[in-house]
Design a protein around this motif. Structure first.
Motif, PDB file in Angstrom:
ATOM      1  N   LEU A 134      -5.956  39.546  40.208  1.00 58.79           N
ATOM      2  CA  LEU A 134      -6.578  38.382  40.838  1.00 58.79           C
ATOM      3  C   LEU A 134      -5.725  37.886  42.002  1.00 58.79           C
ATOM      4  O   LEU A 134      -4.508  38.112  42.038  1.00 58.79           O
ATOM      5  CB  LEU A 134      -6.739  37.262  39.816  1.00 58.79           C
ATOM      6  CG  LEU A 134      -7.817  37.440  38.741  1.00 58.79           C
ATOM      7  CD1 LEU A 134      -7.642  36.380  37.662  1.00 58.79           C
ATOM      8  CD2 LEU A 134      -9.201  37.357  39.347  1.00 58.79           C
ATOM      9  N   PRO A 135      -6.340  37.201  42.962  1.00 52.75           N
ATOM     10  CA  PRO A 135      -5.527  36.503  43.962  1.00 52.75           C
ATOM     11  C   PRO A 135      -4.577  35.516  43.286  1.00 52.75           C
ATOM     12  O   PRO A 135      -4.877  34.963  42.226  1.00 52.75           O
ATOM     13  CB  PRO A 135      -6.565  35.793  44.828  1.00 52.75           C
ATOM     14  CG  PRO A 135      -7.812  36.592  44.661  1.00 52.75           C
ATOM     15  CD  PRO A 135      -7.783  37.119  43.259  1.00 52.75           C
ATOM     16  N   PHE A 136      -3.427  35.303  43.896  1.00 53.46           N
ATOM     17  CA  PHE A 136      -2.384  34.507  43.236  1.00 53.46           C
ATOM     18  C   PHE A 136      -2.872  33.100  42.912  1.00 53.46           C
ATOM     19  O   PHE A 136      -2.584  32.558  41.841  1.00 53.46           O
ATOM     20  CB  PHE A 136      -1.142  34.445  44.128  1.00 53.46           C
ATOM     21  CG  PHE A 136      -0.004  33.693  43.515  1.00 53.46           C
ATOM     22  CD1 PHE A 136       0.777  34.271  42.528  1.00 53.46           C
ATOM     23  CD2 PHE A 136       0.289  32.396  43.923  1.00 53.46           C
ATOM     24  CE1 PHE A 136       1.834  33.575  41.946  1.00 53.46           C
ATOM     25  CE2 PHE A 136       1.340  31.698  43.353  1.00 53.46           C
ATOM     26  CZ  PHE A 136       2.115  32.288  42.360  1.00 53.46           C
ATOM     27  N   TYR A 137      -3.613  32.493  43.805  1.00 56.83           N
ATOM     28  CA  TYR A 137      -4.107  31.140  43.578  1.00 56.83           C
ATOM     29  C   TYR A 137      -5.423  31.204  42.813  1.00 56.83           C
ATOM     30  O   TYR A 137      -6.475  31.514  43.371  1.00 56.83           O
ATOM     31  CB  TYR A 137      -4.286  30.399  44.905  1.00 56.83           C
ATOM     32  CG  TYR A 137      -2.983  30.060  45.590  1.00 56.83           C
ATOM     33  CD1 TYR A 137      -2.038  29.253  44.962  1.00 56.83           C
ATOM     34  CD2 TYR A 137      -2.690  30.552  46.855  1.00 56.83           C
ATOM     35  CE1 TYR A 137      -0.835  28.944  45.579  1.00 56.83           C
ATOM     36  CE2 TYR A 137      -1.482  30.242  47.478  1.00 56.83           C
ATOM     37  CZ  TYR A 137      -0.568  29.441  46.827  1.00 56.83           C
ATOM     38  OH  TYR A 137       0.626  29.141  47.436  1.00 56.83           O
ATOM     39  N   HIS A 138      -5.355  30.915  41.522  1.00 60.14           N
ATOM     40  CA  HIS A 138      -6.540  30.837  40.668  1.00 60.14           C
ATOM     41  C   HIS A 138      -6.204  30.011  39.438  1.00 60.14           C
ATOM     42  O   HIS A 138      -5.033  29.811  39.108  1.00 60.14           O
ATOM     43  CB  HIS A 138      -7.028  32.237  40.254  1.00 60.14           C
ATOM     44  CG  HIS A 138      -6.079  32.961  39.360  1.00 60.14           C
ATOM     45  ND1 HIS A 138      -4.991  33.673  39.826  1.00 60.14           N
ATOM     46  CD2 HIS A 138      -6.040  33.083  38.004  1.00 60.14           C
ATOM     47  CE1 HIS A 138      -4.321  34.197  38.818  1.00 60.14           C
ATOM     48  NE2 HIS A 138      -4.935  33.860  37.693  1.00 60.14           N
ATOM     49  N   VAL A 139      -7.221  29.516  38.772  1.00 58.43           N
ATOM     50  CA  VAL A 139      -7.020  28.708  37.566  1.00 58.43           C
ATOM     51  C   VAL A 139      -6.678  29.659  36.422  1.00 58.43           C
ATOM     52  O   VAL A 139      -7.489  30.505  36.040  1.00 58.43           O
ATOM     53  CB  VAL A 139      -8.279  27.882  37.243  1.00 58.43           C
ATOM     54  CG1 VAL A 139      -8.081  27.106  35.947  1.00 58.43           C
ATOM     55  CG2 VAL A 139      -8.594  26.936  38.394  1.00 58.43           C
ATOM     56  N   SER A 140      -5.471  29.494  35.864  1.00 61.87           N
ATOM     57  CA  SER A 140      -4.970  30.414  34.847  1.00 61.87           C
ATOM     58  C   SER A 140      -4.555  29.617  33.612  1.00 61.87           C
ATOM     59  O   SER A 140      -3.463  29.011  33.586  1.00 61.87           O
ATOM     60  CB  SER A 140      -3.787  31.228  35.394  1.00 61.87           C
ATOM     61  OG  SER A 140      -3.267  32.085  34.407  1.00 61.87           O
TER      62      SER A 140
END
Length: 352
Positions: A248-254
């Protein structure tokens, strides 16, 4: 009358002569043939056949199979003589065949970083030079909307940019609500299990000592699971799920899903009840669940655009960012980044 007969005879003679000329011109073939004879025609004119259709254009070859950056460091370096088959990544092989394939004999695996006599700094494998890793995928806006929807259909890229919005999203997630309920239940159990009289000083000191030991155990567990299970070379579902997280792209809700949180918490509570007596089991489990909450917040905030304000927060964000975007074979620690220095999983210039 004689004159009439002579004229008639002359006309008949002229007509007969004209008819003879016409018949000779029309029905008598000339000595030179009008058409060539078959023997004089070249043979190639008789053998002419319809030309065959042009060969069909060759089908374009499929693009070469490439591994994700997560497995390049772990797999290509260990087995440079072959690339992983598509069936190995797509799950079309049985468990036994997949394990046998991944455990096939190859070059010696990479040893942990060590200091050699010829060099004063530890030797680390450099990140794999690949076109897929030349430009890290940091933001979903690097992709088109169709590509992002096709590759990551269930991902949430609505990351917060401010601390209040991050807190709201975090504490409204079902997994975090479940963790808060677990912490409240364990704290209530500890209070209800306390004797009416205050405990003795040795018992109190021992219980207070269990809190930092539990914190240290959580950090070591965090590093070990991340290092040896989530980045394992053996095919198992946990590694594949973690590979999707890295893709996933680094900026995501994890945030971990509620099912994983519930199962993990139940296993931890069962193991605690089997190994520890009351009332200390409540203290250890409460501390363990609290560390789980802090881990979820730290990991969630690192993958958002919220800028940390504390020195520890900045160190955690920088540490985990390098693990995602620079080399996934290093920087495994999370809650306490300096564990990697102790374990030798940071470059020499960082490990001192």
């Amino acid at each position: 009358m004689a004159n009439i007969a002579c004229c008639t005879t002359a006309a008949a003679a002229a007509a007969a002569a004209g008819g003879a000329l016409i018949s000779r011109a029309c029905f008598v073939l000339p000595s030179t043939p009008l058409l060539p004879s078959p023997a004089s025609i070249p043979r190639q004119y008789f053998d002419r056949r319809p030309s065959s259709p042009p060969p069909a254009a060759a089908a374009p070859s499929p693009p070469p199979f490439t591994v994700s950056p997560l497995f390049q460091h772990k797999y290509v370096h260990r087995h440079p003589e072959r690339q992983p088959l598509p069936e190995e990544r797509r799950g079309r092989m049985g468990p036994l065949q997949a394990i046998q394939t991944w455990l096939a004999p190859g070059p010696a695996p990479l040893s942990p970083p060590h200091r050699s006599s010829s060099s004063s700094s530890p030797s680390f494998p450099s990140p794999v030079p690949s076109s897929t890793t030349s430009k890290p995928l940091v933001d979903v806006r690097q992709l088109s909307s169709e590509d992002a929807t096709l590759r990551f259909p269930s991902a949430d890229f609505a990351v917060p940019t401010t601390l209040p919005s991050a807190l709201f999203i975090f504490f409204s997630h079902p997994s975090i609500i479940l963790i808060l309920v677990g912490i409240a239940s364990l704290s209530t159990g500890r209070l209800l299990s306390s004797p009416l009289l205050p405990p003795s000083l040795p018992h109190l000191l021992f219980e207070l000592t269990l809190i930092p030991l539990t914190v240290a155990g959580w950090m070591l567990q965090e590093w070990s699971l991340h290092r040896f299970l989530l980045h394992s070379s053996l095919p198992w579902p946990g590694r594949e799920i973690h590979a999707q997280h890295h893709a996933l792209p680094f900026y995501h809700v994890s945030i971990d899903p509620p099912l994983l949180v519930a199962v993990w918490g139940a296993v931890a509570c069962g193991a605690g009840w089997l190994m520890l007596p009351q009332p200390w089991v409540w203290t250890v489990l409460g501390t363990y669940w609290l560390m789980g909450l802090l881990y979820e917040w730290a990991h969630f905030s690192v993958h958002t655009r919220v800028r940390p304000r504390t020195a520890l927060g900045k160190a955690v964000k920088a540490h985990h960012t390098k693990h995602h975007l620079k080399c996934d074979g290093l920087w495994f620690a999370f809650s306490w980044p300096w564990i990697d220095t102790v374990m030798g999983t940071v470059p020499g210039r960082e490990g001192g």
